[in-house]
Motif scaffolding. Structure first.
Motif, PDB file in Angstrom:
ATOM      1  N   LEU A  80       0.816  -1.214   0.000  1.00  0.00           N
ATOM      2  CA  LEU A  80       0.000   0.000   0.000  1.00  0.00           C
ATOM      3  C   LEU A  80       0.851   1.266   0.000  1.00  0.00           C
ATOM      4  N   SER A  81       1.995   1.210   0.636  1.00  0.00           N
ATOM      5  CA  SER A  81       2.858   2.397   0.633  1.00  0.00           C
ATOM      6  C   SER A  81       3.385   2.684  -0.768  1.00  0.00           C
ATOM      7  N   PRO A  84      -0.870   3.036  -3.197  1.00  0.00           N
ATOM      8  CA  PRO A  84      -2.020   3.282  -2.317  1.00  0.00           C
ATOM      9  C   PRO A  84      -3.370   3.200  -3.021  1.00  0.00           C
ATOM     10  N   THR A 113      -9.711   4.337   0.301  1.00  0.00           N
ATOM     11  CA  THR A 113      -8.702   4.708   1.299  1.00  0.00           C
ATOM     12  C   THR A 113      -8.791   3.905   2.586  1.00  0.00           C
TER      13      THR A 113
END
Length: 305
Positions: A80-81, A84, A113
Motif C-alpha cells: 500500500l505504501s 495506495p 482509502t
C-alpha cells in the motif's frame, strides 16, 4: 503469484448472525453499503493470501433480498505504501468490465482509502464455481483458459491502465536459487529478464492470469477474479505467466500444450523467463516438486533462446 482469490466462490454455510473473518469495522461498512435493516447472515474466509483478506459474505438487504458477496481488504502495508490506489484500481477495472463478455465479478462498492472499512476494500458479487489447478481432463481445461485469455485480450483497453512491467525481475537484486539443479540456466534467465522485452501489440492484460484466478463450473469457465494488476501490454505477458504457473502445478508438457492451444506460434521465451524470475521472490514458499518443475521450465525456455 499475486494474491489470488483461490477458493470456492459458491455457497458457504457457517456461523449465522455474525461475520467470521472480518472485523467490526469492516462489518459496519458492509452494513452501511447494504443499507438499513440489512444483515450479514453467513460468512467464511477464503484461503488467505499474504497481502489481502478475502471473505465470502451471504447477506440480506433491508427488503429481504439475499445476495452472495466477496469482501477484499488490502492489508499489506508495504504494498500500500508503494501503490495506495490498489482498491480504486481494481474497482475501476471491474466497472469497465461490467457490460462486456469477460466473466468478472460485479462491483458493489469500494472504499479506496479504507476510511470506513478499516483498510482499502472492494466489495463484489460472488461468482459461482471453483478453482481447478489439476484438471481430470487437460484438453477442455486448456481450451477454456485459452478462450478466456482471448476474450480478455480482445476487450477494449480501459483508460488509465498501467503499462505491463515485471514484478521483481528488473527491480530487485536476484540470483539463481540455491536449490536449483540448473543454476547456469537461471543465470541466463536473469540476464534475459533484465533485457528489453520483445515488441508486441498492446492489449488489455489481466496481468495475473493463472489457474488460481479462474473459476469453473464443470468444464465451463464461470469467472476470473483478482483484477488489481490489470495492465496494458503484449498478450504473451499473460500467456507466459499462466504457462509458468501451469508448469509448476502440472508440468512443462502441459505448459507447452497451453501454448499450442492458444496458437502462439511466434512465442518469445522471454515471457517464460521473466515470469519464472518473478517467482524467485517467493521461491521459499514453493514445494520441492514445484521447484523441480520450475527448474525444468526455465531450462526449456533458455534452450530456445
Amino acid at each position: 503469484m499475486g494474491d489470488p482469490l483461490s477458493q470456492d466462490h459458491g455457497a458457504r454455510s457457517n456461523v449465522f448472525g455474525q461475520t467470521r473473518g472480518v472485523d467490526t469495522t469492516a462489518s459496519r461498512w458492509v452494513h452501511q453499503v447494504l443499507g438499513p435493516g440489512s444483515t450479514v447472515r453467513e460468512s467464511a474466509p477464503f484461503e488467505q493470501g499474504t497481502s489481502s483478506e478475502v471473505t465470502a459474505l451471504d447477506v440480506v438487504d433491508g427488503a429481504g433480498k439475499g445476495d452472495a458477496l466477496v469482501l477484499r481488504r488490502f492489508l499489506d502495508a508495504a504494498w500500500l505504501s508503494r501503490e495506495p490506489d490498489l482498491a480504486a484500481r481494481e474497482a475501476a477495472v471491474l466497472d469497465a468490465l461490467a457490460e462486456g463478455p469477460v466473466p468478472a465479478p460485479r462491483l458493489v462498492a469500494v472504499d479506496p482509502t479504507g476510511t470506513d472499512a478499516g483498510a482499502p476494500a472492494v466489495l463484489t458479487r460472488r461468482l459461482p464455481g471453483i478453482v481447478v489447478r489439476t484438471p481430470r481432463s487437460l484438453d477442455p481445461w486448456l481450451r477454456g483458459l485459452a478462450d478466456l485469455a482471448a476474450t480478455i485480450h480482445a476487450t477494449p483497453i480501459p483508460p488509465g491502465l498501467r503499462p505491463y512491467r515485471p514484478w521483481y525481475a528488473t527491480s530487485r537484486a536476484l540470483a539463481p536459487p540455491t536449490w536449483s539443479r540448473v543454476p547456469s540456466a537461471w543465470a541466463s534467465a536473469l540476464a534475459r529478464a533484465r533485457a528489453p522485452e520483445p515488441a508486441g501489440s498492446p492489449v488489455f492484460l489481466h496481468r495475473d492470469f493463472q489457474p488460481t484466478n479462474v473459476l469453473w463450473v464443470g468444464d465451463r469457465v464461470s469467472g476470473v477474479v483478482d483484477w488489481v494488476e490489470a495492465s496494458v501490454g503484449p498478450a504473451d505477458a499473460d500467456l507466459g505467466h499462466c504457462r509458468c504457473n501451469v508448469a509448476q502445478d502440472i508440468g512443462v508438457e502441459a505448459a507447452e500444450a497451453l501454448r499450442a492451444t492458444v496458437g502462439a506460434a511466434e512465442y518469445d521465451p522471454y515471457w517464460d523467463l521473466v515470469s519464472a524470475v518473478d517467482f524467485l521472490d517467493v521461491a521459499d514458499l514453493l514445494g520441492p516438486v514445484a521447484r523441480d518443475r520450475l527448474d525444468a521450465f526455465v531450462a526449456a525456455a533458455v534452450a530456445r533462446l
